[in-house]
Design an enzyme around this catalytic site. Structure first.
Site, PDB file in Angstrom:
ATOM      1  N   LYS A  39      -6.672  24.143   2.035  1.00  0.00           N
ATOM      2  CA  LYS A  39      -7.436  23.322   1.408  1.00  0.00           C
ATOM      3  C   LYS A  39      -8.944  23.113   1.254  1.00  0.00           C
ATOM      4  O   LYS A  39      -9.486  24.300   1.902  1.00  0.00           O
ATOM      5  CB  LYS A  39      -7.036  22.168   2.831  1.00  0.00           C
ATOM      6  CG  LYS A  39      -6.943  20.821   2.322  1.00  0.00           C
ATOM      7  CD  LYS A  39      -5.395  20.363   1.620  1.00  0.00           C
ATOM      8  CE  LYS A  39      -5.418  18.756   1.433  1.00  0.00           C
ATOM      9  NZ  LYS A  39      -4.321  18.630   1.407  1.00  0.00           N
TER      10      LYS A  39
ATOM     11  N   VAL B 174       3.106   5.077  -2.797  1.00  0.00           N
ATOM     12  CA  VAL B 174       4.435   5.797  -2.386  1.00  0.00           C
ATOM     13  C   VAL B 174       5.442   4.112  -1.915  1.00  0.00           C
ATOM     14  O   VAL B 174       6.443   4.335  -2.247  1.00  0.00           O
ATOM     15  CB  VAL B 174       4.423   6.617  -1.348  1.00  0.00           C
ATOM     16  CG1 VAL B 174       5.578   7.087  -0.523  1.00  0.00           C
ATOM     17  CG2 VAL B 174       3.702   7.822  -1.276  1.00  0.00           C
TER      18      VAL B 174
ATOM     19  N   TYR C  70       5.619   1.310  -2.501  1.00  0.00           N
ATOM     20  CA  TYR C  70       6.162   0.369  -3.871  1.00  0.00           C
ATOM     21  C   TYR C  70       7.188   0.644  -4.714  1.00  0.00           C
ATOM     22  O   TYR C  70       8.291  -0.048  -4.376  1.00  0.00           O
ATOM     23  CB  TYR C  70       4.935   0.430  -5.098  1.00  0.00           C
ATOM     24  CG  TYR C  70       5.848  -0.963  -5.802  1.00  0.00           C
ATOM     25  CD1 TYR C  70       5.032  -1.990  -6.360  1.00  0.00           C
ATOM     26  CD2 TYR C  70       6.655  -0.704  -6.845  1.00  0.00           C
ATOM     27  CE1 TYR C  70       5.483  -2.866  -7.283  1.00  0.00           C
ATOM     28  CE2 TYR C  70       6.639  -1.455  -7.806  1.00  0.00           C
ATOM     29  CZ  TYR C  70       5.968  -2.750  -7.912  1.00  0.00           C
ATOM     30  OH  TYR C  70       6.444  -3.288  -9.097  1.00  0.00           O
TER      31      TYR C  70
ATOM     32  N   GLY D 253       1.553   0.765  -1.102  1.00  0.00           N
ATOM     33  CA  GLY D 253       0.360   1.595  -2.554  1.00  0.00           C
ATOM     34  C   GLY D 253       1.307   2.663  -3.718  1.00  0.00           C
ATOM     35  O   GLY D 253       2.626   2.283  -3.928  1.00  0.00           O
TER      36      GLY D 253
ATOM     37  N   GLY E 149       2.958  -0.888   4.233  1.00  0.00           N
ATOM     38  CA  GLY E 149       2.455  -0.368   3.099  1.00  0.00           C
ATOM     39  C   GLY E 149       3.111  -0.372   1.690  1.00  0.00           C
ATOM     40  O   GLY E 149       3.701   0.719   1.667  1.00  0.00           O
TER      41      GLY E 149
END
Ligand code: NAD
Length: 366
Positions: A82, A186, A188, A184, A182
């Site tokens: 990362k 994911v 939706y 967003g 949530g």
């Protein structure tokens, strides 16, 4: 993490940590490579403001290790890495910043593959792609798989079905009362999948506009965000922020299953132990939410192929069943069972590397 960085690295098995800086474009970045046992280290690029350089290093390291486990448990031949860029994620002049980072990444000649993460966009990926081929997450126009929220949601659905099979003897979600937190990238498509499954879906989001939009689109029930944790439901599907399983929420839960996309759902590991004690089946976050990254990285093994990518994502059903099996046979919570699954795969790959040679799973195409 303390200032004893090498002790920390050796305790958790990190391979390397690199610092990149270029004052001409204001770049300060930390790249942590946790493991390349299964393949090149892969993981997104986070752009964030940190209180200290050490905080940034710690974040990069923690996230890199998480990627190692996510890929290993998902059966993807990639290691974990990362990069975090220190600065204001709303910064406007980004081209040279990300091109500079791209050049540093390119110098590693494929040891690390980058992608999108919190604070970065597909446009930033395009900037890096100008300097290096080692960028995974790209728009379709730039040769990538495009948005991955739908694949993540599909993976969560698979994990949820596996949990349902364990809990009620059937993977069928018809009529199950499911709260999705949530709405967003994911959340939706998650609602859409659950409605297709004929589940009884209830939604909650702090964004009233999104709530209205999803309610209109799917005719689902709406819940105040303050009532999410105590909702009278079968399944809680967290698709917003992390830390949702904690000392305050635990006594409120009435659900039998927690399965969603949010990263770091357990505020601390002991909260995972407590879920087990309370008889709530927890789908470990990095098992349930691997779909997007499985789909995104699939093109490394033969170019973009949505059908093949989604078929790999559907394997999350079996992975989750495996995790449940390990949890039952070893009498450990599911979050630990997931770690065992990942560690076992890494150990087996390390063993075959004694044979020598170059190949790491399969030839990659970038
Ligand atoms: P997003 O930013 O698109 O959506 C998050 C949604 O959560 C927003 O609509 C926001 O208003 C809502 N929200 C924030 N706080 C809330 C609260 N307290 N209560 C209710 N709603 C709240 O994010 P996303 O890409 O959909 O990701 C959701 C989660 O899944 C994140 O934790 C992310 O790290 C994780 N995840 C996402 C992907 C992916 O493919 N996008 C992959 C793996 C993990």
């Amino acid at each position: 993490m303390t200032e004893k960085i090498f002790d920390y690295m050796s305790h958790y098995g990190y391979e390397k940590v690199l610092l990149f800086q270029n004052e001409d474009v204001g770049l300060r970045a930390v790249l942590a490579i946790h493991s390349t046992v299964l393949g090149p280290a892969a993981g997104g690029c986070r752009f964030w403001t940190y209180d200290s350089d050490l905080d940034a290093m710690e974040d990069a390291m923690r996230l890199a290790r998480g990627m190692t486990y996510k890929y290993a448990a998902a059966g993807v031949n990639l290691g974990g890495g990362k990069v975090v860029v220190i600065g204001d994620p709303k910064r406007q002049d980004r081209e040279m910043l990300f091109r500079a980072l791209g050049r540093f990444i390119n110098n590693l000649r494929g040891e690390y593959l980058t992608g999108e993460d919190v604070g970065t966009t597909l446009q930033d990926m395009d900037y890096m792609r100008m300097e290096t081929p080692y960028v995974i997450t790209l728009s379709k126009a730039s040769g990538g798989a495009g948005p991955i929220g739908g694949a993540t949601a599909f993976g969560v659905l698979q994990a949820m079905k596996a949990c349902a099979q364990e809990t009620w003897g059937s993977a069928n979600l018809q009529g199950r009362k499911i709260v999705v937190q949530g709405l967003g990238a994911v959340g939706y498509p998650m609602v859409e999948y659950l409605v297709q499954e004929n589940a009884t879906v209830t939604i909650a989001d702090i964004d009233a506009h999104k709530v209205e939009q999803v309610k209109q689109a799917f005719g689902v029930n709406v819940l105040d965000v303050r009532e999410i944790f105590s909702a009278d439901a079968d399944i809680y599907c967290p698709c917003a922020l992390g830390g949702v399983v904690n000392d305050e929420t635990l006594p409120q839960f009435r659900v039998k299953i927690i399965c969603g996309s949010a990263n770091n759902q357990l505020r601390a590991e002991r909260h995972g132990d407590e879920l087990t004690r309370r008889g709530i089946l927890y789908a470990p976050d990095y098992i349930a939410n691997a779909g997007g990254t499985v789909f995104d990285t699939d093109r490394l093994w033969g170019g973009v192929n949505a059908e093949r990518g989604m078929s790999k994502v559907s394997k999350i059903f079996e992975r989750m069943l495996q995790v449940i099996e390990i949890s039952k046979t070893q009498n450990i919570p599911t979050y630990l069972a997931a770690d065992h699954l990942a560690e076992e795969r890494i150990a087996r790959a390390r063993a075959i590397k004694r044979i020598g040679g170059y190949n790491q799973g399969a030839p990659l195409t970038i």
